[in-house]
Design a protein around this motif. Structure first.
Motif, PDB file in Angstrom:
ATOM      1  N   ALA A   2      -3.539  12.244  -5.238  1.00  0.00           N
ATOM      2  CA  ALA A   2      -2.917  11.103  -5.856  1.00  0.00           C
ATOM      3  C   ALA A   2      -3.188  10.222  -4.596  1.00  0.00           C
ATOM      4  O   ALA A   2      -2.760   9.008  -4.795  1.00  0.00           O
ATOM      5  N   ARG A   3      -3.572  10.430  -3.369  1.00  0.00           N
ATOM      6  CA  ARG A   3      -3.566   9.825  -2.399  1.00  0.00           C
ATOM      7  C   ARG A   3      -4.670  10.395  -1.381  1.00  0.00           C
ATOM      8  O   ARG A   3      -4.931  11.094  -1.682  1.00  0.00           O
ATOM      9  N   PHE A   4      -5.068   9.685   0.107  1.00  0.00           N
ATOM     10  CA  PHE A   4      -5.399   9.645   0.696  1.00  0.00           C
ATOM     11  C   PHE A   4      -4.818  10.891   1.682  1.00  0.00           C
ATOM     12  O   PHE A   4      -3.643  11.422   1.464  1.00  0.00           O
ATOM     13  N   GLY A   5      -5.158  12.277   2.351  1.00  0.00           N
ATOM     14  CA  GLY A   5      -4.694  13.454   2.422  1.00  0.00           C
ATOM     15  C   GLY A   5      -4.199  12.840   4.172  1.00  0.00           C
ATOM     16  O   GLY A   5      -4.224  12.063   4.904  1.00  0.00           O
ATOM     17  N   GLY A  63      -2.242   2.091  -5.537  1.00  0.00           N
ATOM     18  CA  GLY A  63      -1.609   3.857  -5.351  1.00  0.00           C
ATOM     19  C   GLY A  63      -1.876   2.681  -7.016  1.00  0.00           C
ATOM     20  O   GLY A  63      -1.799   2.481  -7.606  1.00  0.00           O
ATOM     21  N   PRO A  64      -2.010   4.674  -7.707  1.00  0.00           N
ATOM     22  CA  PRO A  64      -1.991   5.116  -8.755  1.00  0.00           C
ATOM     23  C   PRO A  64      -0.239   4.727  -9.893  1.00  0.00           C
ATOM     24  O   PRO A  64       0.764   4.540  -8.762  1.00  0.00           O
ATOM     25  N   THR A  65      -0.220   4.905 -11.317  1.00  0.00           N
ATOM     26  CA  THR A  65       0.798   4.230 -11.260  1.00  0.00           C
ATOM     27  C   THR A  65       1.247   6.431 -11.333  1.00  0.00           C
ATOM     28  O   THR A  65       0.582   6.910 -11.421  1.00  0.00           O
ATOM     29  N   LYS A  66       2.689   5.709 -11.723  1.00  0.00           N
ATOM     30  CA  LYS A  66       3.755   7.445 -12.109  1.00  0.00           C
ATOM     31  C   LYS A  66       2.575   8.383 -12.860  1.00  0.00           C
ATOM     32  O   LYS A  66       2.583   9.830 -13.134  1.00  0.00           O
ATOM     33  N   ALA A  67       2.105   7.883 -13.920  1.00  0.00           N
ATOM     34  CA  ALA A  67       1.448   8.468 -15.132  1.00  0.00           C
ATOM     35  C   ALA A  67      -0.281   8.953 -14.557  1.00  0.00           C
ATOM     36  O   ALA A  67       0.109   9.803 -14.336  1.00  0.00           O
ATOM     37  N   ALA A  68      -0.674   8.513 -13.490  1.00  0.00           N
ATOM     38  CA  ALA A  68      -1.807   8.777 -13.016  1.00  0.00           C
ATOM     39  C   ALA A  68      -1.804   9.505 -11.701  1.00  0.00           C
ATOM     40  O   ALA A  68      -2.846  10.472 -12.065  1.00  0.00           O
ATOM     41  N   VAL A  70      -6.679   5.937  -4.244  1.00  0.00           N
ATOM     42  CA  VAL A  70      -8.167   7.171  -3.585  1.00  0.00           C
ATOM     43  C   VAL A  70      -7.119   8.420  -4.327  1.00  0.00           C
ATOM     44  O   VAL A  70      -5.612   8.948  -4.430  1.00  0.00           O
ATOM     45  N   ILE A  71      -8.075   8.532  -4.673  1.00  0.00           N
ATOM     46  CA  ILE A  71      -7.810  10.494  -5.639  1.00  0.00           C
ATOM     47  C   ILE A  71      -8.765  11.712  -4.837  1.00  0.00           C
ATOM     48  O   ILE A  71      -9.640  11.192  -3.665  1.00  0.00           O
ATOM     49  N   VAL A 109       0.993  -1.498   0.023  1.00  0.00           N
ATOM     50  CA  VAL A 109       0.184   0.212  -0.091  1.00  0.00           C
ATOM     51  C   VAL A 109       0.812   1.341  -0.087  1.00  0.00           C
ATOM     52  O   VAL A 109       1.460   1.358   0.858  1.00  0.00           O
ATOM     53  N   VAL A 110       1.010   1.936  -0.860  1.00  0.00           N
ATOM     54  CA  VAL A 110       2.027   2.912  -1.292  1.00  0.00           C
ATOM     55  C   VAL A 110       1.115   4.181  -0.763  1.00  0.00           C
ATOM     56  O   VAL A 110      -0.178   4.333  -1.787  1.00  0.00           O
ATOM     57  N   ALA A 111       1.096   5.182  -0.056  1.00  0.00           N
ATOM     58  CA  ALA A 111       0.397   6.200   0.784  1.00  0.00           C
ATOM     59  C   ALA A 111       0.500   7.648   0.748  1.00  0.00           C
ATOM     60  O   ALA A 111      -0.064   8.365   0.444  1.00  0.00           O
ATOM     61  N   SER A 112       2.115   7.831  -0.221  1.00  0.00           N
ATOM     62  CA  SER A 112       2.722   9.539   0.197  1.00  0.00           C
ATOM     63  C   SER A 112       2.754   9.894  -1.085  1.00  0.00           C
ATOM     64  O   SER A 112       3.287   8.992  -2.342  1.00  0.00           O
ATOM     65  N   ASP A 113       2.790  11.054  -0.907  1.00  0.00           N
ATOM     66  CA  ASP A 113       3.060  11.313  -2.668  1.00  0.00           C
ATOM     67  C   ASP A 113       4.346  11.342  -3.570  1.00  0.00           C
ATOM     68  O   ASP A 113       4.189  10.802  -4.529  1.00  0.00           O
TER      69      ASP A 113
END
Ligand code: AMP
Ligand code: GLY
Length: 419
Positions: free
Chosen positions: A287-290, A92-97, A268-269, A68-72
């Motif tokens: 592109a992640r949880f706040g 988590g989103p890809t680099k492109a997203a 998570v957007i 689970v990758v949570a930070s920007d």
């Protein structure tokens, strides 16, 4: 399943707590983690979340099934892509997203192309051009660094001189590096801010309860911007009608736009919105949880978080019924004296068990263990007290009451979260 959470903040501690409750989770790891996460996960404090190769190696060595990758920063560096290529499924989103957060020039361009409501803007690579444009606009005016800047890359300037000084800071490269090489200048929007977070697999968009972060360091929204000093959920001024409009004009159009650009978003957007007199407009995307929003939201989640995350990764979110407690949540961050500026570390923290006995959950962020095993401060935002209740007032009271039991040298928190 062996699960690994990447990151070390209160958000990641909250994610670990929620994931550890899943019957599917057999073992939990965190890279690098913190002292709070170490109570429920095996942590690797020597490896940074941004050391992509080292993170992937550690996950492989430990037989991690799902990350689970949570930070920007790791998202922007493509950690999810690298893990996936290595055969480790990830949330988590890809680099492109994730570029929707990593480049404001990109996200503004996307909104313009797909007519998603946002502030009018121009982008510049020359400071002189940016300054000339600023002088042709009304005040206040907003100047932003294109790239990731730890929440410090935005100036809401009340005078042209202030805007020009910030443009100089961006172009000098000293403070912002490559993040400031492109400058976004945008119209000032007035209104109240609100956050809408959603799980999405690129097809289904499932909104979480609304939330509101308190970003300024001091009471009354005074002082410098921070990572966030506390949050509440839900936000009273986001009515169901307004939310329906936000889904129609902002959330679904954004997911569609990313699909059309070949940047399908899974994760998570985060929609940071300004509720203006002309309707809701996007301030920015994450592109992640706040953080701290995640810490105020997860205690309200009734559905197994791991099941939701797996459904996002496997693009079957439509099959999952996500349930939230219809309650109020409030979280208050306790920070080191001096934060967001310089602060000292290594002070002993006491009273966490007493605070939790008062009905709050304590999520740890900047904490570590000293050589003799004592819990000590190791960061700016040290910990968060979160409480839920059937009224906003009760949730606040419980969170603040719990914080009174906690002590460390220089401890400071806002007294007006959710007021
Ligand atoms: P951001 O990093 O883009 O979220 O911006 C940080 C803060 O600056 C936001 O939370 C807003 O309070 C403020 N801000 C950013 N853009 C605007 C805008 N166009 N108009 C008014 N305030 C803004
Ligand atoms: N709390 C604001 C953020 O996570 O970006």
């Amino acid at each position: 399943m062996k699960i690994c959470v990447i990151g070390s903040g209160g958000r990641e501690h909250a994610l670990c707590v929620a994931l550890s409750k899943s019957p599917k989770c057999s073992e939990l790891f965190a890279i690098p983690g913190n002292a709070g996460m170490a109570e429920i996960a095996t942590c690797f404090p020597a490896v940074k979340a941004t050391e992509i190769d080292a993170v992937v190696t550690l996950c492989k060595e430990n037989g991690v099934d799902y990350c689970v990758v949570a930070s920007d920063d790791p998202l922007a560096l493509g950690l999810v892509d690298t893990l996936t290529e290595s055969g480790i499924a990830s949330f988590g989103p890809t680099k492109a997203a994730a570029y929707i957060e990593a480049s404001k020039a990109f996200s503004k361009g996307l909104m313009k192309k797909y007519a998603i409501p946002t502030a009018r803007y121009e982008t510049f690579t020359e400071g002189g051009d940016a300054k000339a444009y600023v002088r042709s606009q009304n005040l206040p005016i907003v100047v932003k660094a294109d790239g990731l800047a730890l929440g410090k890359g935005v100036a809401v300037a009340q005078t042209f001189e202030e805007a020009e000084a910030f443009i100089d800071e961006l172009t000098s490269g000293a403070k912002f590096g490559a993040a400031g090489a492109t400058i976004v200048v945008e119209e000032f929007m007035s209104g109240r801010e609100a956050t809408v977070l959603a799980f999405t697999d690129g097809k289904t968009v499932s909104l979480m309860p609304t939330s509101r972060d308190h970003k300024r360091a001091y009471d009354g929204d005074e002082g410098p911007n921070t990572g966030g000093m506390g949050a509440i959920s839900p936000v009273p001024d986001l009515t169901p009608e307004l939310l329906a409009e936000i889904e129609r004009t902002i959330t679904y159009p954004t997911i569609d736009a990313l699909n059309k650009e070949g940047r399908t978003f899974r994760g998570v957007i985060y929609f940071e919105l300004m509720l203006t007199p002309e309707g809701a407009k996007v301030i920015e995307y994450n592109a992640r949880f706040g953080d701290p929003e995640c810490q105020t939201l997860l205690p309200l989640l009734k559905t197994d978080l791991l099941e939701i995350m797996l459904a996002v990764t496997e693009r079957r979110l439509a099959d999952i019924n996500i349930e939230w407690e219809p309650a109020y949540s409030c979280c208050v961050v306790a920070a080191s004296g001096g934060y967001p500026g310089d602060y000292a570390k290594g002070y002993e923290i006491t009273g966490i068990a007493e605070a939790e006995a008062k009905g709050a959950t304590i999520y740890q962020a900047g904490t570590a263990r000293s050589a003799n095993g004592a819990l000590i401060t190791s960061g700016g935002r040290v910990l968060t007290a979160t409480a839920t209740a059937s009224s906003p007032q009760d949730a606040r009271d419980k969170a603040y009451n719990a914080l009174k039991a906690i002590h460390f040298e220089g401890m400071r928190y806002r007294k007006d979260i959710g007021l």
